[in-house]
Structure formats: C-alpha cells, structure tokens
Write a protein that holds these residues in place. Structure first.
Motif, PDB file in Angstrom:
ATOM      1  N   PHE A 471     -10.122  -3.196   7.923  1.00 29.62           N
ATOM      2  CA  PHE A 471      -8.975  -2.629   7.707  1.00 29.62           C
ATOM      3  C   PHE A 471      -8.873  -1.251   8.350  1.00 29.62           C
ATOM      4  CE2 PHE A 471      -8.923  -5.774   4.281  1.00 29.62           C
ATOM      5  CZ  PHE A 471      -7.775  -6.005   4.031  1.00 29.62           C
ATOM      6  N   PRO A 472      -7.672  -0.829   9.023  1.00 28.60           N
ATOM      7  CA  PRO A 472      -7.714   0.551   9.563  1.00 28.60           C
ATOM      8  C   PRO A 472      -8.113   1.619   8.600  1.00 28.60           C
ATOM      9  CG  PRO A 472      -5.580  -0.529  10.053  1.00 28.60           C
ATOM     10  CD  PRO A 472      -6.346  -1.304   8.689  1.00 28.60           C
ATOM     11  N   SER A 473      -7.805   1.495   7.343  1.00 33.61           N
ATOM     12  CA  SER A 473      -8.389   2.741   6.253  1.00 33.61           C
ATOM     13  C   SER A 473      -8.726   1.714   4.835  1.00 33.61           C
ATOM     14  CB  SER A 473      -7.515   3.507   5.908  1.00 33.61           C
ATOM     15  OG  SER A 473      -6.257   2.894   5.511  1.00 33.61           O
ATOM     16  N   ARG A 474      -9.342   2.619   4.182  1.00 31.80           N
ATOM     17  CA  ARG A 474      -9.639   1.806   2.761  1.00 31.80           C
ATOM     18  C   ARG A 474      -8.399   1.474   2.099  1.00 31.80           C
ATOM     19  NH1 ARG A 474     -13.450   4.957  -1.321  1.00 31.80           N
ATOM     20  NH2 ARG A 474     -11.785   6.575  -0.930  1.00 31.80           N
ATOM     21  N   PRO A 475      -8.236  -0.094   1.636  1.00 29.51           N
ATOM     22  CA  PRO A 475      -7.245  -0.494   1.129  1.00 29.51           C
ATOM     23  C   PRO A 475      -6.965   0.387  -0.314  1.00 29.51           C
ATOM     24  CG  PRO A 475      -8.543  -2.117   1.832  1.00 29.51           C
ATOM     25  CD  PRO A 475      -9.470  -1.172   2.000  1.00 29.51           C
ATOM     26  N   PRO A 499     -17.404   0.488  -2.192  1.00 27.96           N
ATOM     27  CA  PRO A 499     -17.139   1.656  -1.108  1.00 27.96           C
ATOM     28  C   PRO A 499     -16.144   1.473  -0.247  1.00 27.96           C
ATOM     29  CG  PRO A 499     -19.104   0.367  -0.536  1.00 27.96           C
ATOM     30  CD  PRO A 499     -18.784  -0.170  -1.811  1.00 27.96           C
ATOM     31  N   TYR A 500     -15.572   0.067  -0.273  1.00 30.32           N
ATOM     32  CA  TYR A 500     -14.467  -0.170   0.743  1.00 30.32           C
ATOM     33  C   TYR A 500     -13.303  -0.580   0.183  1.00 30.32           C
ATOM     34  CZ  TYR A 500     -15.860  -4.887  -1.198  1.00 30.32           C
ATOM     35  OH  TYR A 500     -16.229  -5.731  -1.971  1.00 30.32           O
ATOM     36  N   LEU A 501     -13.021   0.229  -1.524  1.00 31.54           N
ATOM     37  CA  LEU A 501     -11.619   0.221  -1.690  1.00 31.54           C
ATOM     38  C   LEU A 501     -11.165   1.640  -2.216  1.00 31.54           C
ATOM     39  CD1 LEU A 501     -11.951  -3.000  -4.190  1.00 31.54           C
ATOM     40  CD2 LEU A 501     -10.741  -3.002  -1.792  1.00 31.54           C
ATOM     41  N   GLN A 502     -10.175   1.774  -2.398  1.00 26.35           N
ATOM     42  CA  GLN A 502      -9.608   3.177  -2.765  1.00 26.35           C
ATOM     43  C   GLN A 502      -8.990   2.555  -4.493  1.00 26.35           C
ATOM     44  OE1 GLN A 502      -7.048   5.200  -0.521  1.00 26.35           O
ATOM     45  NE2 GLN A 502      -6.401   6.739  -2.328  1.00 26.35           N
ATOM     46  N   ALA A 503      -9.518   2.778  -5.222  1.00 23.37           N
ATOM     47  CA  ALA A 503      -8.932   2.517  -6.660  1.00 23.37           C
ATOM     48  C   ALA A 503      -8.546   3.301  -7.492  1.00 23.37           C
ATOM     49  CB  ALA A 503     -10.241   1.818  -7.384  1.00 23.37           C
ATOM     50  N   GLU A 504      -7.232   3.012  -8.196  1.00 27.18           N
ATOM     51  CA  GLU A 504      -6.645   3.838  -8.971  1.00 27.18           C
ATOM     52  C   GLU A 504      -6.264   3.156 -10.382  1.00 27.18           C
ATOM     53  OE1 GLU A 504      -3.165   6.074  -7.537  1.00 27.18           O
ATOM     54  OE2 GLU A 504      -3.964   6.245  -5.453  1.00 27.18           O
ATOM     55  N   GLY A 505      -6.670   3.693 -11.499  1.00 26.33           N
ATOM     56  CA  GLY A 505      -6.211   3.174 -12.704  1.00 26.33           C
ATOM     57  C   GLY A 505      -5.308   3.814 -13.498  1.00 26.33           C
ATOM     58  N   TRP A 531       5.125   1.393  -2.144  1.00 30.81           N
ATOM     59  CA  TRP A 531       4.448  -0.064  -2.261  1.00 30.81           C
ATOM     60  C   TRP A 531       3.944  -0.494  -0.895  1.00 30.81           C
ATOM     61  CZ3 TRP A 531       3.169  -1.831  -6.388  1.00 30.81           C
ATOM     62  CH2 TRP A 531       3.963  -1.732  -7.707  1.00 30.81           C
ATOM     63  N   LYS A 532       4.193   0.239   0.309  1.00 32.33           N
ATOM     64  CA  LYS A 532       3.757   0.000   1.429  1.00 32.33           C
ATOM     65  C   LYS A 532       2.279   0.337   1.429  1.00 32.33           C
ATOM     66  CE  LYS A 532       8.243  -0.017   4.256  1.00 32.33           C
ATOM     67  NZ  LYS A 532       8.926   0.538   5.118  1.00 32.33           N
ATOM     68  N   ASN A 533       2.003   1.130   0.879  1.00 34.51           N
ATOM     69  CA  ASN A 533       0.610   1.895   0.847  1.00 34.51           C
ATOM     70  C   ASN A 533      -0.425   0.929  -0.144  1.00 34.51           C
ATOM     71  OD1 ASN A 533       1.421   3.607   2.736  1.00 34.51           O
ATOM     72  ND2 ASN A 533       2.318   5.220   1.081  1.00 34.51           N
ATOM     73  N   VAL A 534       0.269   0.153  -0.857  1.00 37.32           N
ATOM     74  CA  VAL A 534      -0.660  -0.553  -1.829  1.00 37.32           C
ATOM     75  C   VAL A 534      -1.116  -1.870  -1.228  1.00 37.32           C
ATOM     76  CG1 VAL A 534      -0.742  -1.536  -4.313  1.00 37.32           C
ATOM     77  CG2 VAL A 534       0.530   0.430  -3.663  1.00 37.32           C
ATOM     78  N   SER A 535      -2.289  -1.951  -1.268  1.00 36.46           N
ATOM     79  CA  SER A 535      -2.953  -3.315  -0.655  1.00 36.46           C
ATOM     80  C   SER A 535      -3.042  -4.605  -1.843  1.00 36.46           C
ATOM     81  CB  SER A 535      -4.249  -3.232  -0.331  1.00 36.46           C
ATOM     82  OG  SER A 535      -4.195  -2.221   0.939  1.00 36.46           O
ATOM     83  N   LEU A 536      -3.209  -4.015  -3.269  1.00 40.77           N
ATOM     84  CA  LEU A 536      -3.424  -4.908  -4.236  1.00 40.77           C
ATOM     85  C   LEU A 536      -2.881  -4.194  -5.346  1.00 40.77           C
ATOM     86  CD1 LEU A 536      -4.276  -7.828  -5.544  1.00 40.77           C
ATOM     87  CD2 LEU A 536      -6.659  -6.451  -5.786  1.00 40.77           C
ATOM     88  N   LEU A 537      -2.272  -5.153  -6.448  1.00 38.34           N
ATOM     89  CA  LEU A 537      -1.825  -4.781  -7.777  1.00 38.34           C
ATOM     90  C   LEU A 537      -2.320  -5.581  -8.591  1.00 38.34           C
ATOM     91  CD1 LEU A 537      -0.013  -2.863  -9.457  1.00 38.34           C
ATOM     92  CD2 LEU A 537       1.862  -4.361  -9.300  1.00 38.34           C
ATOM     93  N   VAL A 538      -3.168  -5.010  -9.756  1.00 34.94           N
ATOM     94  CA  VAL A 538      -3.909  -5.829 -10.630  1.00 34.94           C
ATOM     95  C   VAL A 538      -3.109  -5.328 -11.929  1.00 34.94           C
ATOM     96  CG1 VAL A 538      -6.045  -5.873 -11.908  1.00 34.94           C
ATOM     97  CG2 VAL A 538      -6.088  -5.239  -9.632  1.00 34.94           C
ATOM     98  N   LEU A 539      -2.387  -6.423 -12.493  1.00 36.89           N
ATOM     99  CA  LEU A 539      -1.756  -6.281 -13.698  1.00 36.89           C
ATOM    100  C   LEU A 539      -2.340  -6.824 -15.043  1.00 36.89           C
ATOM    101  CD1 LEU A 539       1.640  -7.202 -12.328  1.00 36.89           C
ATOM    102  CD2 LEU A 539       0.987  -5.027 -12.680  1.00 36.89           C
TER     103      LEU A 539
END
Length: 845
Positions: A471-475, A499-505, A531-539
C-alpha cells in the motif's frame, strides 16, 4: 495353491434319524407288500400292474420318511495354500530423502545385498567385520546398562537380583558369538593389495581384531567368575562393568577403522568407472524399499506369496495387516521404514495383536541409524501479507541446515523473479531475520529460499512462497461497536499492535458518550471523501441509536462502491446485517471451529506447520452461539453454507462475515495466542484487495497451496492455458470455478485476457525435516510383534527365517434336500397314480 479335494456327506436334521429310517422303511415295506398280496389274492402272481403298485407304495413310504428325516447334503472342499509375507511401507515424506548411508562403501554393501549382484573386483570383508563390531558395540552397551541397574541394589547391601544371571549369560553369549564371527571373517580379507600402505593398514586391523578376540575371551572368563562369586564378592560386578565398557569402546574404534579400511579397499581394487557410476546413482529411501521387496520376492519364490501395503503412517499400515490376516493366512509381517516417527501405543498394541494370532512382525531399518543426511530446509517463516511502499519489511525464517563443513548455505528473498536480499546462514536449527523493502504498490509474489549450491538429500523443503499487498501508506481501519464489549477491546488492541495498520476505535455506547459523525479523525465518516480514506470498516454488535439516517445511507453507498466491511453481527436490533442487507440465521447448539480441508489460507495458520495449526484449532472451545449468512459466500471454515466465517461479494465490495458471537470466549484454556492470530488474520483479510487489478476477478486464496483448491469468483468464463492447475469438481458451494493446484513451483492461467502467475507454496510438516533414520522405534515394534529386527543388509536372513509352511483351508456348502416346493406335488402325483392303478385293477370304484 494345491488342487481342492471335495468330499460329500449326508446328514439328517429332522426328528427321525437316518439309522432309524432304514429299519422303519424295511418294516413298512414288508407290511405294504403283505397288504398288496392280500388285495390281489385272486391273481396267481403279481403281474406288471401289481409290481407298479408295489413300487408306488414303496415310493410313497420313502418320500414320507425322507421328509421326516430332512436330509442335508454337505460338500466339503479342502486345499493347501502358501501363506503370504505382507510387506508394509508406512508412507512418510522422509521416504523421499536421498540415502547414501553416510559413506560410499556402506552404500555399495547395501546395493550388493539387495540386488544380488557383486561389484567388480570388490572385497567387502572389512565392511562385514565393521558390521559385526558395530553389533557387538551395541550389545555391550545394552549389557553395561543392565549391569549398572543390577549393581545398584548390590552396592546397597542387598542380595543380587533374580535377573542378574540371565544378564550375565546374555553377555557371555554375545561375546562368544562375536568372537566366532570375527574368527570366520578375518581370513576373508584380500590376500594381496596393490600398495604397501594398504598392507600395513590391513595388518594393523588384523592385530587389533586379534587383541579384541583376546579381550572377549577375558570378558567371558570374568563373566563366568562374576556369575559364581558375585554374591560373596560384590566388587566383581563393578570390575566387570568397567571391562565391558573398555571392550565396547574398543569395538567402536575398530568398527570405524574397518569401515575406513573398506573405503580404502574399494578405492584401490574397484575400477574408477564402477565407483563413479555408484556415486552418481541417487536412490531415495522409497527406491531402496522397492529394491528390498524385489530381493524378498526372489528369495521367497516358491515358499510364500508376497503382498505389499502402503499406508499413511505405521498405525494405519498395521491396521490393514490385521484386517488382511483375517481373510488370508500370513506367514509374517515385515515393516520397511526409516523409523523417523516414534512408535505409538496403538501401533504397539496392533503388533501384539498380530503376534497373538501367530503372525510375527519383523522390521527393517532403511538408512544408517543416527546419521542425519545432508539437508538444508526452511521449516517456517513469518511474513506479513501487507507492506508499506518504501518501508522495510521484516521476515523471520526458521532454518534447518545440516551440510558438510565446506558447503555454505544462503537465504535468498526474491520478488517477481528478482533478488531482494541474500545472506549466509549458520548450521543446525536456527532463526534468520531478513529485511527488505518494496517501492511499488500493488500485489507481489515473494519467495524465500535456502540455497546450498547443489541438490541436498531432501529437495522440496527449501522454499516458502507468499503474496504481499503493498500500500502507498498504512491502511486505515475503523472499528465501531455500540457497546464496550470484550470483542471490541480485542479487535482494537490487535489492530493497534499491527505495524502496517492505522487503527481507530469508535465506541457508540450511550452510557459513555454520543458518537460523533463527520470527516475528522475520531468521527464516524459522514461524507464520500471521508470514506475514501477508510480501507476497512469493522462493525461489531448492533447499529448505534444516534447515527443519523443520512450517515447510514452514505455508508450503504460506500459499500456499494467497494468499501470492505468486516461484520460481526450481534443479537441486538437494529442489526448491521439489516442495514447492509446481509440477512443471517442462528444455528442451534455449540459449534466446533476447524479449517476447510480443501483450502488453506493465512487464517488457518495458527502454528508453525499444518499439523501444529490443526492441533491449535482443535484445542479451541466450541462457540456457544454461531450465526451464518442467509446468502452463502466463500466459506473459510469447515461447514459449507453453515460456516460461521464467509466471504460475500457484493458488487464491487467484499463483506467478511464473522458469525462467532464472542471471539473472547475462545481464549480460555490457553488459546489466547491462537485467537489473537485469528483476529489479526481477519483484519488482514479485510484490508487486502480481494479483486485482482484490472480484472475484478477474485482469486482465493491469493497464494496457491500445493494439493489444495484455488477458487475463482466474479467471472463465469472458465480459465484457459492452465499450467500447474487442473479443474476440480464443484462441491455445490459458490463459486463454481474451482481449480486444484498440482504445480510444485508455479501456476499460471489466463482469464479475461489477463495472465495470472503465482509461485506455489508447499505445506510442510515434521516428516519433511525429521530425516534421521532411527532403529529404536523399529526395535520396539519387533519386540511387541515377537519378531526380528535389522537393517537392509539383514533382509536375506530375515526372509530365510520366515516360517512359511503351507496352510490348509476348507470350505463347506450345504443343500437342504427336503426343502422347496417339489415334495408336495410329487406326493400328490404318486398317490394319484396309485389310485388310478388300483382302480384299473378293480380294487376301487
């Protein structure tokens, strides 16, 4: 098999026996004759009509008695058959290892015996002596160990044990047999040698053998003395143990020296072309098993039949032997194995069962006991499936390197055919760390390989292949829950540790605070740009109450445009399943979780290898509550359409449905690490692109696995130009396009005008790295089966010792001669005929 001898017997099963029926028939016959004469007294003699009446009445009486006796006809067939020698070859990956027996001389010895073809100008007397000395060393080591066990009570002041005399007798017997065998073998050394150095070396070995023979004589005398005087002189036993150890050490030294002398003999006497041909001949242990079976077939011709059974594992092979013994007589069972797998209690019990049935279980070791063949392999590797362009990638590899001192090995990392990293390795089993970087975003095929300059003893365990998405940057991963649940904490902590993810709770628990919507960090996205900046949504759980309707509509629109979603639906309403139009259903009862048997992906890899991973999956407790999607997708776990984890394609997006109500509940019983790996794999699955670039076709899993399936989704066009793949039957679970990976190095296919190429990863297990032949499990097997054990050199002796006396078999068939529909019509016919004849004679109206 001899010609069958058939005998016939008739027995009665009714209430009237055959011996009683004979006098009864005679008495009734006389009575009938008397009555008939009285009826026909007007006739001077019985004419033809009278004789017919007489015969009919006798026939009626005989038929009635026949029915009362109910006779059976028994046909017994007896024949002699030759019993079978059943050869078992437990199938393991280690049988594919090349076996050189640690020296060219030992290899030549084995081939001479198995192929019954002497090598030109070769004299193997020194090798035979070395073999006798090696056996002597092993016997003396066992005797010394048993004597030390017996010496303990004696040193404590206790009387000698009851087993001590048998141990001393065994020691004397081993010493006497070895002395006789060495005396027989020494004169077989070549009389003339081409150089003086070899003559001196031969003379030195002969002197050493003479000294050893004297030592064996002394050992026998001291053993006899200890047997008589040990009760009154306990110190004799300690001195005897020292003497046994000295003789054992000298036997081992002389065995190595004689083996070296044999190598010198071969170099001096055997022509160079013959030695080169033998060196170039590469034989695996499986090949040697085939040669041994050919030798057994030749030696046993005319004495017994030969049958072969191949099965995965020794236990399965012995089960087949037990089943075969029930239907066919066995002379013996012979196990050909390299002993790399230990003897299980079940296998020991099966061998004992065969022995109780009179079938001895012999064993033959393939390979040189304790000699680890040269091998360089990659036992396991850790490599993330996601990387950031321009940043270092850390890879760890567990290597096994067992090569000669002068043979180096290197660990090489390649991507798309070019080298990324190259570093030397050490020796033994150790971990090597590599670092490299990929600058171009996209999907790349990475291969880690151990190179040793030439083919080692076990080709096939040197490579590890993986597909990495750069990826160009951390998903960015957003984790949303409507309450502070344990699974929310689990997903957030695991995501933040990668380390390769940018996570937000994002927590929408009304008891804490209201969920904010917008385009800023920490807010639930409300616009298309967010939404274009989100690589994965965990519901997780249900839909928060304070999310506005337009925000939910924007979420549905983003999912339609391709936003990946990891969905863990809860039992609360309204549910995310309803919002995203992914209806589900609850399954009753607890469910065990296990991988699909036909697929293998990073989600399934919880351990170092497949066996370790499956064991960790089996240790997971059953999930108390499971929910599955109503529309079936690609199941990732076993269960088909009822698998709790499935991949659902929805237009351009991918929904990863996780129907396990609580992953935290699975962490009990020491399964924390395994559940953390499952969560990390689910996050990585969701972030990685499922569709191939420029085609929109899903190739699942992205990394082909040898012997497993490769699924294609998003296309109805069958692939063309298959290399390393073959079509497989669909199991009724979408997608219908299913390919079996058969290529060992690479697979490729064309679809939609695009060519796909992937390196193949082979799932390895312990048998791919445990290559050292071990005699101990086979010796235990022979003891349990009351048989003999040896190596490939002992095959002729084992075959000669097999007792193969013909076995007599019999088979009986019975026919009920009174049963069926014929007696009643026959009786009616006889009675009717008798009536008509009497009427003609004028005796009835």
């Amino acid at each position: 098999m001899s010609r069958a001898q058939i005998s016939y017997d008739m027995v009665t099963t009714g209430w009237l026996s055959g011996w009683a029926a004979i006098p009864l028939f005679a008495a009734l016959g006389l009575f009938v004759c008397f009555q008939l004469v009285r009826e026909l007294r007007r006739r001077r003699r019985l004419d033809f009509l009278g004789r017919c009446l007489l015969l009919l009445r006798l026939a009626i009486i005989g038929l009635c008695l026949w029915l009362l006796c109910q006779p059976l006809l028994v046909a017994s067939s007896t024949w002699n058959v030759r019993p079978e020698l059943l050869v078992l070859v437990p199938d393991r990956s280690s049988l594919d290892a090349r076996e050189d027996f640690n020296s060219p001389a030992q290899k030549s010895d084995v081939l001479e015996v198995l192929e019954s073809r002497p090598i030109e100008n070769r004299n193997r007397a020194a090798s035979s002596v070395a073999r006798t000395l090696a056996h002597l060393e092993r016997d003396l080591a066992g005797s010394a160990e048993r004597l030390r066990q017996e010496a303990g009570p004696i040193e404590s002041g206790l009387p000698p044990g009851i087993h001590l005399p048998s141990v001393l007798d065994g020691l004397a017997r081993h010493a006497g047999l070895a002395r006789k065998e060495l005396a027989r073998q020494q004169p077989l050394f070549p009389e003339s040698l081409p150089n003086e150095t070899l003559e001196k070396e031969k003379a030195e070995r002969v002197r050493g053998l003479q000294l050893l023979s004297s030592a064996l004589d002394t050992l026998a005398q001291e053993t006899a003395l200890a047997r008589q005087e040990v009760a009154s002189h306990p110190d004799l036993l300690e001195k005897l143990i020292g003497r046994v150890q000295e003789t054992q050490s000298e036997s081992g030294r002389l065995a190595a020296a004689c083996q070296a002398l044999q190598a010198a003999f071969d170099e001096a006497l055997v022509p160079l072309r013959v030695r080169e041909d033998g060196a170039r001949r590469r034989l695996t242990r499986r090949d040697l098993a085939g040669l041994a079976i050919d030798r057994i077939r030749t030696d046993g011709a005319g004495r017994f039949g030969l049958a072969r059974e191949d099965a995965v594992g020794l236990e399965n092979a012995l089960r087949r032997a037990v089943a075969r013994q029930i239907i066919s007589p066995l002379a013996a069972v012979l196990v050909l194995s390299d002993g790399t797998a230990g003897l299980t209690p079940s296998a020991r019990q099966l061998a004992a069962t065969l022995a109780e049935a009179g079938v001895a279980v012999h064993s033959v070791l393939i390979g040189n006991d304790g000699a680890d063949p040269e091998d360089a392999g990659l036992m396991a590797a850790e490599l993330a499936g996601i990387a950031i362009a321009g940043r270092k990638i850390a890879a760890r590899a567990l290597l096994k390197v067992h090569l000669k001192e002068n043979r180096p090995a290197r660990l090489v990392a390649r991507v798309d055919g070019r080298n990324l990293a190259d570093m030397p390795t050490g020796r033994g089993i150790h971990v090597v760390e590599l670092q490299f970087q990929l600058d171009k975003p996209g999907r790349h095929a990475i291969t880690l390989e151990v190179e040793s300059g030439e083919a080692d003893a076990f080709p096939g365990n040197e490579r590890f292949a993986a597909v990495v998405d750069v990826f160009p940057s951390r998903p960015r991963v957003l984790i949303l829950s409507d309450r502070l649940s344990r699974d929310f904490v689990l997903f957030r902590e695991v995501a933040q540790s990668l380390p390769y993810l940018q996570a937000e709770g994002l927590l929408a628990d009304p008891a804490l605070k209201t969920l904010e919507t917008g385009d800023k960090p920490g807010q639930f996205p409300a616009g298309d740009d967010a939404w274009k900046n989100v690589s994965l949504l965990v519901l997780l759980g249900g839909v928060p109450r304070d999310i506005p309707g337009p925000v939910l509509a924007g979420l549905k629109a983003a999912v339609g445009r391709g936003l990946p979603v990891l969905l863990q639906p809860g039992g609360r309403t309204p549910s995310w399943s309803d919002v995203l139009e992914v209806p589900g259903k609850d399954l009753p009862g607890p469910r065990l979780l296990s991988p699909r048997p036909d697929l293998w992906s990073p989600l399934h890899a919880l351990g170092r290898d497949e066996a370790d991973s499956l064991e960790r999956w089996h240790r997971l407790p059953a999930s108390a509550s499971v929910r599955v999607p109503a529309e079936s997708g690609i199941p990732l776990l076993d269960g088909g359409i009822e698998a709790p984890i499935q991949v659902i394609r929805r237009g351009q997006s991918t929904l990863l449905f996780c129907g396990i109500d609580s992953l935290c509940d699975l962490r009990q019983g020491g399964n924390t690490e395994a559940v953390n790996r499952i969560v990390a794999s689910l996050l990585e699955f969701g972030v990685r692109p499922w569709s191939e670039p420029a085609s929109g076709i899903t190739v699942f899993p992205p990394q082909p696995i040898l012997g497993r399936h490769l699924l294609l989704a998003g296309t109805a066009e069958p692939p063309a130009a298959l290399e390393g793949l073959q079509p497989a039957e669909a199991s009724g679970v979408p997608p219908a396009l299913r390919l079996l990976v058969t290529g060992e190095n690479e697979v490729s296919f064309q679809i939609g005008g695009q060519t796909f190429r992937r390196p193949v990863h082979r799932l390895l297990g312990p048998s791919d790295f445990q290559l050292t032949p071990r005699a101990q499990p086979l010796e235990e097997l022979a003891r349990a089966g009351k048989g003999r054990t040896g190596d490939l050199m002992d095959v002729p002796d084992l075959v000669a010792a097999v007792e193969a006396a013909p076995v007599s078999l019999s088979h009986s068939e019975t026919w009920r001669l009174w049963a069926g529909s014929w007696p009643l019509p026959l009786l009616l016919l006889l009675v009717s005929t008798e009536y008509l004849l009497r009427r003609r004679a004028g005796r009835v109206m």
